[in-house]
Design a protein around this motif. Structure first.
Motif, PDB file in Angstrom:
ATOM      1  N   ALA A   1      39.378  44.605  41.873  1.00 18.25           N
ATOM      2  CA  ALA A   1      38.785  43.480  41.153  1.00 18.25           C
ATOM      3  C   ALA A   1      39.373  42.158  41.639  1.00 18.25           C
ATOM      4  CB  ALA A   1      39.010  43.645  39.655  1.00 18.25           C
ATOM      5  N   ALA A   2      40.691  42.140  41.854  1.00 20.35           N
ATOM      6  CA  ALA A   2      41.355  40.924  42.333  1.00 20.35           C
ATOM      7  C   ALA A   2      40.836  40.533  43.710  1.00 20.35           C
ATOM      8  CB  ALA A   2      42.867  41.140  42.372  1.00 20.35           C
ATOM      9  N   ASP A   3      40.688  41.525  44.600  1.00 21.90           N
ATOM     10  CA  ASP A   3      40.180  41.236  45.946  1.00 21.90           C
ATOM     11  C   ASP A   3      38.789  40.627  45.884  1.00 21.90           C
ATOM     12  OD1 ASP A   3      42.520  42.256  46.955  1.00 21.90           O
ATOM     13  OD2 ASP A   3      41.674  44.234  47.428  1.00 21.90           O
ATOM     14  N   GLU A   4      37.942  41.158  45.029  1.00 29.78           N
ATOM     15  CA  GLU A   4      36.566  40.670  44.941  1.00 29.78           C
ATOM     16  C   GLU A   4      36.511  39.270  44.341  1.00 29.78           C
ATOM     17  OE1 GLU A   4      32.685  42.106  42.544  1.00 29.78           O
ATOM     18  OE2 GLU A   4      33.444  43.504  44.055  1.00 29.78           O
ATOM     19  N   LEU A   5      37.412  39.016  43.389  1.00 26.57           N
ATOM     20  CA  LEU A   5      37.417  37.715  42.722  1.00 26.57           C
ATOM     21  C   LEU A   5      38.219  36.663  43.477  1.00 26.57           C
ATOM     22  CD1 LEU A   5      37.923  38.972  39.058  1.00 26.57           C
ATOM     23  CD2 LEU A   5      35.819  38.046  40.039  1.00 26.57           C
ATOM     24  N   GLY A   6      38.936  37.080  44.493  1.00 29.56           N
ATOM     25  CA  GLY A   6      39.706  36.134  45.295  1.00 29.56           C
ATOM     26  C   GLY A   6      40.968  35.646  44.622  1.00 29.56           C
ATOM     27  N   VAL A   7      41.579  36.506  43.794  1.00 32.50           N
ATOM     28  CA  VAL A   7      42.832  36.154  43.112  1.00 32.50           C
ATOM     29  C   VAL A   7      43.817  37.301  43.308  1.00 32.50           C
ATOM     30  CG1 VAL A   7      41.678  34.686  41.400  1.00 32.50           C
ATOM     31  CG2 VAL A   7      42.028  37.119  40.911  1.00 32.50           C
ATOM     32  N   THR A   8      45.008  37.142  42.757  1.00 33.51           N
ATOM     33  CA  THR A   8      46.008  38.202  42.864  1.00 33.51           C
ATOM     34  C   THR A   8      45.807  39.243  41.771  1.00 33.51           C
ATOM     35  OG1 THR A   8      47.600  37.096  41.435  1.00 33.51           O
ATOM     36  CG2 THR A   8      47.654  36.532  43.780  1.00 33.51           C
ATOM     37  N   GLN A   9      46.366  40.443  41.998  1.00 31.10           N
ATOM     38  CA  GLN A   9      46.309  41.478  40.976  1.00 31.10           C
ATOM     39  C   GLN A   9      47.029  41.017  39.709  1.00 31.10           C
ATOM     40  OE1 GLN A   9      47.479  45.421  42.176  1.00 31.10           O
ATOM     41  NE2 GLN A   9      47.956  46.051  40.086  1.00 31.10           N
TER      42      GLN A   9
ATOM     43  N   LEU B   1      36.772  37.382  31.071  1.00 32.78           N
ATOM     44  CA  LEU B   1      35.650  38.315  30.900  1.00 32.78           C
ATOM     45  C   LEU B   1      35.185  38.848  32.247  1.00 32.78           C
ATOM     46  CD1 LEU B   1      33.510  36.507  28.164  1.00 32.78           C
ATOM     47  CD2 LEU B   1      34.841  38.601  27.900  1.00 32.78           C
ATOM     48  N   ARG B   2      35.089  37.962  33.237  1.00 31.92           N
ATOM     49  CA  ARG B   2      34.640  38.387  34.565  1.00 31.92           C
ATOM     50  C   ARG B   2      35.642  39.375  35.174  1.00 31.92           C
ATOM     51  NH1 ARG B   2      33.516  33.807  36.212  1.00 31.92           N
ATOM     52  NH2 ARG B   2      31.238  33.863  36.206  1.00 31.92           N
ATOM     53  N   SER B   3      36.929  39.115  35.012  1.00 34.89           N
ATOM     54  CA  SER B   3      37.959  40.030  35.520  1.00 34.89           C
ATOM     55  C   SER B   3      37.867  41.391  34.829  1.00 34.89           C
ATOM     56  CB  SER B   3      39.354  39.431  35.299  1.00 34.89           C
ATOM     57  OG  SER B   3      39.507  38.238  36.036  1.00 34.89           O
ATOM     58  N   PHE B   4      37.646  41.373  33.518  1.00 37.40           N
ATOM     59  CA  PHE B   4      37.501  42.629  32.780  1.00 37.40           C
ATOM     60  C   PHE B   4      36.302  43.430  33.279  1.00 37.40           C
ATOM     61  CE2 PHE B   4      35.001  44.446  29.209  1.00 37.40           C
ATOM     62  CZ  PHE B   4      35.753  45.599  29.003  1.00 37.40           C
ATOM     63  N   VAL B   5      35.175  42.762  33.447  1.00 37.47           N
ATOM     64  CA  VAL B   5      33.953  43.452  33.887  1.00 37.47           C
ATOM     65  C   VAL B   5      34.152  44.061  35.267  1.00 37.47           C
ATOM     66  CG1 VAL B   5      31.539  43.111  34.571  1.00 37.47           C
ATOM     67  CG2 VAL B   5      32.387  42.106  32.441  1.00 37.47           C
ATOM     68  N   ARG B   6      34.729  43.312  36.203  1.00 40.94           N
ATOM     69  CA  ARG B   6      34.879  43.835  37.565  1.00 40.94           C
ATOM     70  C   ARG B   6      35.903  44.969  37.600  1.00 40.94           C
ATOM     71  NH1 ARG B   6      31.466  44.517  39.479  1.00 40.94           N
ATOM     72  NH2 ARG B   6      32.005  44.395  41.702  1.00 40.94           N
ATOM     73  N   ALA B   7      36.984  44.858  36.814  1.00 38.84           N
ATOM     74  CA  ALA B   7      37.965  45.940  36.770  1.00 38.84           C
ATOM     75  C   ALA B   7      37.341  47.199  36.182  1.00 38.84           C
ATOM     76  CB  ALA B   7      39.183  45.506  35.957  1.00 38.84           C
ATOM     77  N   ALA B   8      36.515  47.046  35.152  1.00 37.41           N
ATOM     78  CA  ALA B   8      35.852  48.198  34.531  1.00 37.41           C
ATOM     79  C   ALA B   8      34.897  48.855  35.511  1.00 37.41           C
ATOM     80  CB  ALA B   8      35.116  47.753  33.276  1.00 37.41           C
ATOM     81  N   GLU B   9      34.198  48.058  36.290  1.00 39.13           N
ATOM     82  CA  GLU B   9      33.201  48.601  37.222  1.00 39.13           C
ATOM     83  C   GLU B   9      33.853  49.234  38.450  1.00 39.13           C
ATOM     84  OE1 GLU B   9      29.528  45.537  36.150  1.00 39.13           O
ATOM     85  OE2 GLU B   9      30.844  45.109  37.854  1.00 39.13           O
ATOM     86  N   LEU B  10      34.969  48.670  38.891  1.00 38.18           N
ATOM     87  CA  LEU B  10      35.623  49.152  40.108  1.00 38.18           C
ATOM     88  C   LEU B  10      36.738  50.160  39.831  1.00 38.18           C
ATOM     89  CD1 LEU B  10      35.833  45.733  42.002  1.00 38.18           C
ATOM     90  CD2 LEU B  10      34.204  47.591  42.406  1.00 38.18           C
TER      91      LEU B  10
END
Length: 309
Positions: free
Chosen positions: A21-29, A6-15
């Motif tokens: 989104a991956a950079d902000e969450l500290g994970v890979t694309q 859910l968090r990945s979805f929200v950040r991808a939608a916003e960005l």
């Protein structure tokens, strides 16, 4: 439902970019893509369409986004509530007029950046406070367990301060003109402490005080509150009570009440703090140091036997 998805979805939608989104969450694309794909399979809808600029929400994605934001925000608030370093220090006091609350307020005024959540548990038995500390409902409690052997291993009791008690009397009381008093001078005078609760620390305190210093402590009658007690003292030539030297008590000027220090020996009430033995709130150490740095009780002093246990 996976909150990280859910968090990945929200950040991808916003960005608008999976990589952002991956950079902000500290994970890979790739991790973000897999999370969103799993979410789409669970919902049986497509949430994004890919474009030359990145990703755009589908109609289903637009409908789902505000609900996903609500869930993510709720989870983040929950995490903040249990992470002691990121939330206010919750401390239980016996009452908001008590000496412990007054001293705690003094500390906060000197350190206004400190986030405090001051509460008062509606319980007389200190073991109720112990249970609240263990459950994480509070970080610490200004209560004393008079038999430390009954404390569970994960809770400790730290002595922080002894504070002196004073006699409080009305203007017609025979001791009202005294500047100081000794315990011996209180004998023969009714000291009324209404509503002494069984199993409370103060019940044991007053029981030992009456026995050791031969004082007539009268705990009869219900406790109708401080205002009623003060009014009774103001009108009575016979009734007195004991109060903490730092207790915050306010009464009309017409009452003419007197607070008289008791000396030789000073009657000292021990103040302790219950807290978790492991991983206490990081703000607690400064509170303990502040209380311990205050002036000590004048000697000689009487203390209950459990003060030294």
């Amino acid at each position: 439902m996976d909150t990280e998805a859910l968090r990945s979805f929200v950040r991808a939608a916003e960005l608008g970019q999976l990589q952002h989104a991956a950079d902000e969450l500290g994970v890979t694309q790739q991790a973000v893509s897999k999370r969103i794909a799993a979410l789409e399979r669970e919902l049986a809808v497509r949430l994004f369409t890919r474009t030359a600029r990145g990703v755009e929400l589908t109609f289903d994605g637009q409908a789902f986004l505000p609900h996903a934001r609500t869930v993510v925000a709720g989870v983040e608030r929950g995490i903040a509530a249990v992470r002691r370093e990121s939330r206010a220090l919750r401390i239980d006091v016996l009452g908001f007029r008590s000496a412990q609350a007054v001293i705690l307020h003094d500390y906060w005024r000197a350190h206004p950046e400190t986030e405090l959540d001051v509460v008062t548990l509606r319980a007389d038995d200190p073991h109720v406070a112990v249970a609240a500390v263990r459950a994480g409902d509070i970080d610490a409690s200004f209560r004393s367990v008079t038999d430390p052997a009954t404390l569970p291993r994960d809770v400790r009791m730290v002595h922080v301060l002894d504070f002196p008690l004073e006699l409080l009397v009305g203007p017609a009381h025979p001791l009202a003109s005294a500047r100081t008093l000794t315990p011996a001078q209180l004998r023969g005078h009714r000291i009324w402490v209404p509503g002494i609760a069984p199993r409370s620390e103060w019940a044991e305190f007053y029981e030992e005080l009456a026995a050791d210093l031969d004082l007539p402590i009268d705990g009869t009658g219900p406790n109708f509150g401080v205002e009623v007690l003060l009014e009774t003292l103001a009108d009575s030539p016979e009734v007195a009570t004991l109060v903490g030297a730092r207790d915050r008590l306010v009464w009309p000027a017409t009452y003419g009440l007197r607070r008289i220090p008791v000396e030789r020996p000073t009657i000292a009430y021990p103040l302790s703090l219950l807290c978790r033995r492991a991983d206490p709130h990081p703000g607690l150490r400064a509170i303990i140091d502040h209380f311990r740095g205050l002036a000590t009780v004048p000697a000689p002093a009487w203390r209950p036997s459990w003060r030294g246990r």
